[in-house]
Scaffold this active site. Structure first.
Site, mmCIF file in Angstrom:
data_model
loop_
_atom_site.group_PDB
_atom_site.id
_atom_site.type_symbol
_atom_site.label_atom_id
_atom_site.label_comp_id
_atom_site.label_asym_id
_atom_site.label_seq_id
_atom_site.Cartn_x
_atom_site.Cartn_y
_atom_site.Cartn_z
ATOM 1 N N ASN A 69 28.322 -21.876 -73.207
ATOM 2 C CA ASN A 69 29.001 -20.610 -72.950
ATOM 3 C C ASN A 69 29.103 -20.404 -71.447
ATOM 4 O OD1 ASN A 69 29.835 -17.947 -72.718
ATOM 5 N ND2 ASN A 69 28.768 -17.330 -74.590
ATOM 6 N N ASP A 70 30.257 -20.756 -70.899
ATOM 7 C CA ASP A 70 30.484 -20.665 -69.455
ATOM 8 C C ASP A 70 30.245 -19.266 -68.910
ATOM 9 O OD1 ASP A 70 31.161 -23.187 -68.504
ATOM 10 O OD2 ASP A 70 33.252 -23.015 -69.119
ATOM 11 N N CYS A 71 30.268 -18.299 -69.776
ATOM 12 C CA CYS A 71 30.235 -16.906 -69.328
ATOM 13 C C CYS A 71 28.874 -16.243 -69.486
ATOM 14 C CB CYS A 71 31.295 -16.102 -70.067
ATOM 15 S SG CYS A 71 32.928 -16.745 -69.776
ATOM 16 N N ASN B 45 25.939 -16.122 -67.752
ATOM 17 C CA ASN B 45 25.494 -16.563 -66.428
ATOM 18 C C ASN B 45 24.204 -15.823 -66.085
ATOM 19 O OD1 ASN B 45 28.865 -15.837 -65.949
ATOM 20 N ND2 ASN B 45 28.136 -17.934 -66.182
#
Ligand code: GLC
Ligand code: GLC
Length: 811
Positions: A482-484, A486
């Site tokens: 999940n790149d998002c 963070n």
């Protein structure tokens, strides 16, 4: 509501109105030249790299959205129109667009004139063919003018849309008979040019855009077309285009076919010129000669069809469900091949100038195409592995032209390395080619510092072990899948990217998801060493896998589902304790796929929670409840509006993990329910809500918290293609390659029976029939191979390249 229908026999989707809810596109090209074409002829083409070798121009986010392409205009009496409807938008008497495998046909009829345009890129040649057939369907003679139109891009797509102080001065063309050459920058640094030709003498041409359109004209009302006469303009600077003008006379029932060729040619430095200032056109002339008539085009289309017969022949299903058949046999593998060709570069949502190839994306895409093109898959694995660092971490992205890691984004996405193991084992299982493990592969693309691919895999595996957090779970780094999400980012500056901004230093934020990945992929890795005969190594890997499994069960589980992560402060993410984002889809999928919690019942409870909190009419949302405000400790995920993208959108990439997890638990009805909720062919009827093409997956469908639930975005280039293919072919239908043969382990709805699957595996053909006499979900009693019974669900590979019949008896 539908805007067309599937023609399975022709392997086409037929669109019967130009007014689709969004441009519905197709891809052309199989080798080096590629094109995107919408149902109203919008789009563009490029050679190899959509950023550096863009051949025709396209303006993203235009008004109207899809305005620009390979257009044809017809001037008939006082009227003019486009047979593709756009850009003139004059009503047609009838319209049809057929998107097929590597070609698109658009037919428009008006005033007894039927125009059919076929767009394709033949195998092996860098040309785009636009075949235009004009047929007089009326009873009196007709005289019309036909105008072609393309707008050249000055090759570097980024400069082309930003650097007008230069580009407006450099455009250069040359016209020779019916061929228009685009030679901007050829005199200086380029060794390539483009051309656009037609196989008949022309009555005129235009190469200067303003002359063709008129200074205040748009593509919908070119002055030249309105007047019915080309102006023979020669562009110097400004905006070069190519337009041919043809006057065509047609007797009643007469048909004329014209072949337009849009090509790209490279010349060696010493072969660039024939004489001073005269460019060497010989390669272009040869290509034009090769495609000089309709026979050549027919042959190219037939070759292309054969090419696709071959690619699609490796796995096909024959069931009572035509939607299932068309997804498995045609459209899903077609989309998988498109992700091979394009990665995430060029679609109607990706501009071709953004990110290059993703490390994790490319590894996952490979799962969907490895059986179609094993040879190219091998090269892809080696290219990806070469962007790994010596400590096992990896560049998050690399550039397709240079194959070098992308410094702007760097590394630190801690799931990346593990995907390489999964891609490699998938390749070996498909091909049996263990020798790939001995290939010498650079670290950080440095040819002087290499290791074998097997050493690279070992570094991937130990990278996770070297980066564990306080609970013994893997550290998340910048982000995992999940790149998002963070967790170390803490960004409050809108001018920086969540992906690249300076992160806080800390070794607390842990990912339960990577824990699940480690167990799933670790087992694969151990099995690889079994295959290599190294039991000891396999055992030591399994010890680590077991430790992680225990750790996830102990520290990675909430009350009724797997946690998502621990944040920078060590607080739980994806827990009932949280007010928003209580449960996430990713760990439920991957942990259960990995078999974590199956014995303890935790896995089943997790799946029930998925059903209860994440499952919706349109698929499973990514998490629930959506974040309603920005949480600086969570990052980009909470920056999206509720229900969109990673903030509780239906991310079609991870729904298949739930399908596969359900098959692990043997719940065939649930697995198939999740499959059919998002598979495009099953939701064709709600195209007006879904908006995207009903023949391919979109990355995201708006979730239940969204303003417009069910509305999709980002079609075509997404890991969704590979994972849904994986889920349906290998886990629901259950036919999956293994090192020494094929495992057949279906997990299906109870009323499924008599499913026929043809699997071409290492050149041997297996005609498999799955029988389900006791109406169960899962379990195979025996297989009957060419009449010989064998207990269990394994078909040992028969190396004779012959054809074998296998009955699989569930029970
Ligand atoms: C996009 C990215 C992929 C990422 C996913 C979830 O699809 O291409 O790498 O895993 O988003 O953030
Ligand atoms: C954004 C998107 C995500 C994608 C990423 C790629 O974060 O939300 O889906 O993976 O950009 O850079």
């Amino acid at each position: 509501m539908k805007f067309g229908y599937f023609d399975d026999k022709s392997r086409e989707y037929v669109i019967n109105t130009p007014k689709t809810p969004y441009p519905w596109i197709n891809y052309l090209g199989s080798d080096d030249m590629f094109g995107l074409v919408s149902n109203t002829a919008g789009g563009y083409c490029f050679y190899k790299d959509a950023r550096l070798r863009r051949i025709t121009r396209y303006r993203y986010n235009n008004i109207p959205l899809d305005n620009g392409g390979r257009y044809f205009y017809i001037k008939d009496g006082n009227e003019y129109y486009s047979p593709s409807w756009m850009p003139v938008k004059k009503d047609l008497d009838s319209y049809e667009c057929r998107h097929g495998l590597g070609y698109t046909k658009i037919k428009g009829v008006k005033n007894n004139l039927q125009t059919e345009i076929t767009y394709t890129i033949p195998l092996g040649d860098n040309v785009e063919i636009h075949r235009v057939s004009l047929k007089n369907t009326g009873s009196s003679a007709k005289e019309v003018s036909l105008f072609s139109f393309i707008e050249f891009c000055l090759y570097n797509a980024y400069d082309d849309m930003t650097n007008y102080q230069r580009t407006y001065s450099i455009g250069a063309v040359e016209v020779d008979g019916s061929v228009i050459y685009h030679k901007t920058d050829y005199r200086e640094r380029r060794n390539h040019f483009a051309f656009y030709s037609v196989n008949t003498p022309i009555d005129g041409f235009d190469t200067d855009r303003d002359t063709f359109l008129g200074q205040f004209g748009g593509l919908h009302e070119p002055e030249v077309v309105a007047e019915g006469k080309s102006r023979n303009s020669v562009a110097t600077g400004w905006n070069p285009i190519a337009s041919h003008g043809l006057n065509v006379k047609l007797a009643p029932n007469e048909e004329k076919v014209f072949v337009f060729v849009l090509g790209y040619v490279e010349n060696k430095e010493e072969e660039k010129w024939v004489s001073k200032g005269v460019i060497n056109k010989s390669k272009a002339v040869a290509l034009i000669e090769k495609y000089k008539d309709n026979n050549a085009v027919e042959k190219a289309l037939a070759d292309l069809a054969k090419h696709w017969d071959n690619l699609l022949s490796k796995y096909s299903v024959e069931s009572d469900d035509e939607k299932l058949n068309r997804m498995v046999n045609i459209w899903n593998p077609y989309q998988c091949m498109t992700t091979f060709n394009m990665s995430r570069s060029a679609s109607f949502f990706e501009t071709g100038i953004g990110r290059g190839m993703g490390f994790r994306d490319s590894n996952q895409d490979l799962l969907g195409f490895v059986h179609q093109i094993p040879h190219k898959a091998k090269q892809r694995i080696l290219d990806i592995a070469a962007t790994q660092f010596e400590d096992g971490s990896a560049y998050h992205q690399y550039q397709p032209l240079t194959k070098k890691g992308n410094n702007e984004i760097g590394s630190g996405f801690n799931d990346d390395p593990l995907w390489l193991i999964l891609a490699t084992t998938a390749y070996i299982k498909e091909t049996g080619d263990i020798s790939i493990l001995d290939e010498q592969v650079p670290y950080d693309c440095n040819p002087n510092n290499t290791g074998t691919l097997l050493e690279h895999l070992e570094k991937s595996f130990t990278y996770t072990l070297n980066n564990l957090g306080p609970h013994g779970l893997p550290l998340i780094g910048r982000a995992d899948w999940n790149d998002c999400l963070n967790l170390n980012c803490f960004s409050t500056n809108p001018d920086e990217s969540f992906q690249t901004c300076q992160n806080k230093q800390g070794r607390t934020a842990e990912s339960v998801f990577i824990g699940g990945m480690f167990v799933y992929i670790g087992k694969e890795y151990a099995q690889l060493f079994d295959k290599l005969g190294n039991k000891e190594k396999s055992q030591s890997i399994m010890n680590e896998v077991q430790k992680m499994k225990d750790c996830v069960e102990t520290h990675g589980y909430d009350k009724d589902w797997f946690l998502r992560a621990y944040d920078f402060y060590g607080n739980k993410v994806g827990s009932d304790e949280n007010e928003e984002g209580k449960i996430f889809i990713e760990p439920q999928g991957f942990c259960v796929m990995a078999g974590i919690g199956v014995e303890s019942g935790k896995a089943l409870r997790a799946m029930e929670s998925v059903d209860k909190y994440l499952n919706t009419k349109y698929g499973c949302v990514l998490q629930n409840p959506a974040y309603s405000e920005y949480h600086v400790n969570l990052g980009e995920i909470s920056s999206y509006p509720p229900g969109y993208k990673e903030n509780a959108g239906i991310f079609c990439h991870n729904n298949p993990w739930i399908m596969i997890a359900e098959t692990v638990l043997g719940r065939g009805e649930k697995a198939f329910e999740y499959y059919s909720k998002i598979a495009p062919a099953y939701i064709e009827d709600i195209s007006e809500i879904h908006k995207m093409e009903p023949y391919v997956y979109a990355q995201m469908i708006a979730g239940k918290d969204a303003v417009k639930p069910g509305e999709a975005k980002n079609s075509w280039l997404t890991g969704t293609a590979a994972w849904n293919y994986e889920a349906i072919t290998k886990w629901i239908l259950g036919v999956r390659p293994d090192y020494d043969g094929i495992v057949v382990d279906p997990c299906v709805p109870k009323d499924w029976d008599n499913i026929k699957i043809k699997r071409v595996f290492r050149e041997t053909v297996y005609n498999i029939t799955i029988k389900n006499p006791n109406k169960i979900n899962k379990g195979v009693k025996k297989v009957i191979i060419d009449g010989v019974e064998k207990e269990g669900n394994f078909i040992p590979h028969i190396q004779d390249k012959g054809t074998h019949n296998v009955e699989v008896i569930m029970g």
